[in-house]
Scaffold this active site. Structure first.
Site, PDB file in Angstrom:
ATOM      1  N   LYS A   9       0.829  -1.204   0.000  1.00 32.53           N
ATOM      2  CA  LYS A   9       0.000   0.000   0.000  1.00 32.53           C
ATOM      3  C   LYS A   9       0.859   1.248   0.000  1.00 32.53           C
ATOM      4  CE  LYS A   9      -0.938   0.590   4.959  1.00 32.53           C
ATOM      5  NZ  LYS A   9      -1.991   0.798   5.952  1.00 32.53           N
ATOM      6  N   SER A  25      -9.370   5.006 -14.142  1.00 27.09           N
ATOM      7  CA  SER A  25      -8.086   4.694 -13.537  1.00 27.09           C
ATOM      8  C   SER A  25      -7.646   5.710 -12.492  1.00 27.09           C
ATOM      9  CB  SER A  25      -6.983   4.538 -14.583  1.00 27.09           C
ATOM     10  OG  SER A  25      -6.644   5.792 -15.127  1.00 27.09           O
ATOM     11  N   TYR A  58      -7.691   0.725 -11.750  1.00 24.43           N
ATOM     12  CA  TYR A  58      -6.370   0.223 -12.113  1.00 24.43           C
ATOM     13  C   TYR A  58      -5.389   1.385 -12.135  1.00 24.43           C
ATOM     14  CZ  TYR A  58      -7.688   1.980 -16.727  1.00 24.43           C
ATOM     15  OH  TYR A  58      -8.096   2.787 -17.759  1.00 24.43           O
TER      16      TYR A  58
END
Length: 116
Positions: A9, A25, A58
């Site tokens: 992360k 995205s 994404y």
């Protein structure tokens, strides 16, 4: 059996842009992607600390060293510039792989730059 495990992360980065008229995205500074081991086009979860929104999209590469965090397309409705988000990636692993996996956690500075 495969399990879906927390892979890495990018913890607490600031949204620098939101581009509604872009085809989906999240654009992320390439240095941050590299530090977190997130590949371009990899699925990520974005958690907004300011409003509690969570979304999946994404990752796409942003200019290296720019600190860019830009939510694109419909995701732009989920955050405002200045909001603090956490970007999380997951990976499928066998249970044996998962037992030994150590997630990567990146703590950028206040300008979204990797602390070296």
């Amino acid at each position: 059996m495969l399990v879906n495990i927390f892979k890495s992360k990018i913890h607490r980065v600031k949204v620098t842009q939101a581009e509604l008229n872009y085809v989906g995205s999240i654009t992320i500074d390439e240095d941050l992607l590299d530090a977190a081991g997130i590949m371009e086009n990899e699925r990520v979860q974005v958690v907004n600390n300011n409003n509690g929104e969570r979304l999946e999209t994404y990752a796409i590469k942003g200019k290296r060293g720019s600190g860019i965090i830009c939510l694109n397309g419909a995701a732009a409705r989920k955050a405002e510039v200045g909001d603090i988000v956490i970007i999380i990636s997951y990976a499928w692993m066998t249970q044996e792989e998962a037992k030994n996996h150590k997630p990567l956690v990146v703590f950028p500075d206040e300008n979204n730059l990797v602390i070296k």
